[in-house]
Design an enzyme around this catalytic site. Structure first.
Site, PDB file in Angstrom:
ATOM      1  N   PRO A   2       1.103  -1.203  -0.244  1.00 48.03           N
ATOM      2  CA  PRO A   2       0.084   0.157   0.226  1.00 48.03           C
ATOM      3  C   PRO A   2       1.020   1.094  -0.431  1.00 48.03           C
ATOM      4  CG  PRO A   2      -0.916  -0.896   1.804  1.00 48.03           C
ATOM      5  CD  PRO A   2       0.613  -2.173   1.207  1.00 48.03           C
ATOM      6  N   GLU A   3       0.482   2.282  -0.446  1.00 50.29           N
ATOM      7  CA  GLU A   3       0.451   3.481  -1.206  1.00 50.29           C
ATOM      8  C   GLU A   3       0.109   4.858  -0.262  1.00 50.29           C
ATOM      9  OE1 GLU A   3       2.624   3.956  -4.509  1.00 50.29           O
ATOM     10  OE2 GLU A   3       3.428   1.422  -4.897  1.00 50.29           O
ATOM     11  N   HIS A  98      -3.857 -14.392  10.970  1.00 47.85           N
ATOM     12  CA  HIS A  98      -3.436 -13.177  11.257  1.00 47.85           C
ATOM     13  C   HIS A  98      -3.611 -12.095  11.355  1.00 47.85           C
ATOM     14  CE1 HIS A  98      -1.197 -16.290   8.927  1.00 47.85           C
ATOM     15  NE2 HIS A  98      -1.440 -16.248   7.593  1.00 47.85           N
ATOM     16  N   ARG A 116       1.999 -10.798   6.710  1.00 42.29           N
ATOM     17  CA  ARG A 116       3.831 -11.109   7.029  1.00 42.29           C
ATOM     18  C   ARG A 116       4.731 -10.180   7.965  1.00 42.29           C
ATOM     19  NH1 ARG A 116       4.928 -10.662   0.707  1.00 42.29           N
ATOM     20  NH2 ARG A 116       6.601 -10.819   0.945  1.00 42.29           N
TER      21      ARG A 116
END
Ligand code: ZN
Length: 287
Positions: A2-3, A98, A116
């Site tokens: 994501p930016e 997660h 992650r």
């Protein structure tokens, strides 16, 4: 990853949902994401605190909270990392595998899910102090941009990813902005002319603004993991258009014709990351 636009859209989505909500309990399931804050510190600080504001700095979410009559506000920094997501879930809903951090808001729960564990959810605000200017703010001027690029001999594409030069740009929008400005990704930052710096600054703003606008019109749905889009990692409702990536001109389009000149888009690896560009529109010529 994501930016700025994705984080901005997420901020706009979360802000009204969180404002005024009080945290009753904090559960940390992956301690790595809250570093360097300790679990007990995070719990002690956040329990009983109320969300008062949510803003964005670069790719970071900045949550502001307040506790009781205390005049001092609490700042909590969130970062989605590679593939993190943040959303509210009803209290009775099953938690995703997660889940990294869970905030009990009474009635529903705020979930920070991070498959992650490259994301962040911490009281350490040091990371945002080193960031360069916000590209969509008036402080991001061509002069300041030129100064930040300085005498660097690094390729401009790599320099754009440096968050101290300008905050919030990642691999996708770096390629898109360079295409928009017709600048070769391999040109050294120092070799850009004043006009190229200005064009690139304008292109960055245009590309990011367009992406924020586009993302803001997409209905989001955080429960539907399978509907996850290549760009908007936080999930897109089933009824939203599939052709969402149509708005990207060069990113992940190697071998496809350039929308401007029909030359085939090329992919090149720079600093272990893919760059996409049109070899004709973005030739190495200097203007
Ligand atoms: Zn072209």
């Amino acid at each position: 990853m994501p930016e700025l636009p994705e984080v901005e859209v997420l901020k706009r989505h979360l802000a009204p949902l969180l404002k005024g909500r009080t945290i009753h309990c904090v559960q940390v399931r992956r301690t790595r994401v809250i570093r360097p804050t300790a679990v007990r510190t995070l719990q002690r600080t956040l329990c009983g605190a109320t969300f008062t504001d949510l803003s964005r700095r670069g790719k970071f979410l900045v949550f502001t909270l307040r506790k009781g009559q205390s005049a001092k506000s609490i700042v909590l920094i969130g970062h989605l990392g590679m593939s993190g997501r943040m959303y509210l879930l009803p209290a009775e809903a099953a938690l995703p595998k997660h889940t990294a951090v869970l905030l009990d808001l009474g009635g529903d729960r705020f979930v920070f899910e991070d498959t992650r564990y490259f994301g962040r959810f911490t009281l350490d605000a040091g990371v945002i102090e080193k960031l360069g200017p916000e590209p969509l703010s008036p402080e991001f001027t061509s002069d300041r941009f030129a100064e930040a690029l300085g005498r660097s001999r690094q390729p401009i594409k790599i320099k754009l990813l440096d968050q101290r030069v300008v905050a919030g740009i990642g691999n996708i929008y770096a390629s898109e902005a360079l295409f928009q400005a017709r600048i070769s990704p391999s040109l050294s930052a120092a070799s850009l002319t004043a006009k190229q710096v200005q064009d690139l600054r304008n292109a960055i703003r245009q590309v990011l603004n367009r992406a924020v606008e586009c993302g803001s019109t997409v209905p989001l749905d955080y429960d539907r993991h399978e509907q996850r889009d290549r760009l908007f990692y936080f999930g897109r409702a089933a009824e939203a258009l599939e052709s969402y990536s149509e708005r990207l001109y060069v990113y992940a389009r190697a071998g496809e014709p350039c929308p401007r000149c029909a030359t085939l888009i090329k992919r090149r690896v720079q600093a272990a990351r893919s760059t996409f560009y049109c070899p004709r529109c973005q030739g190495r010529r200097k203007m």
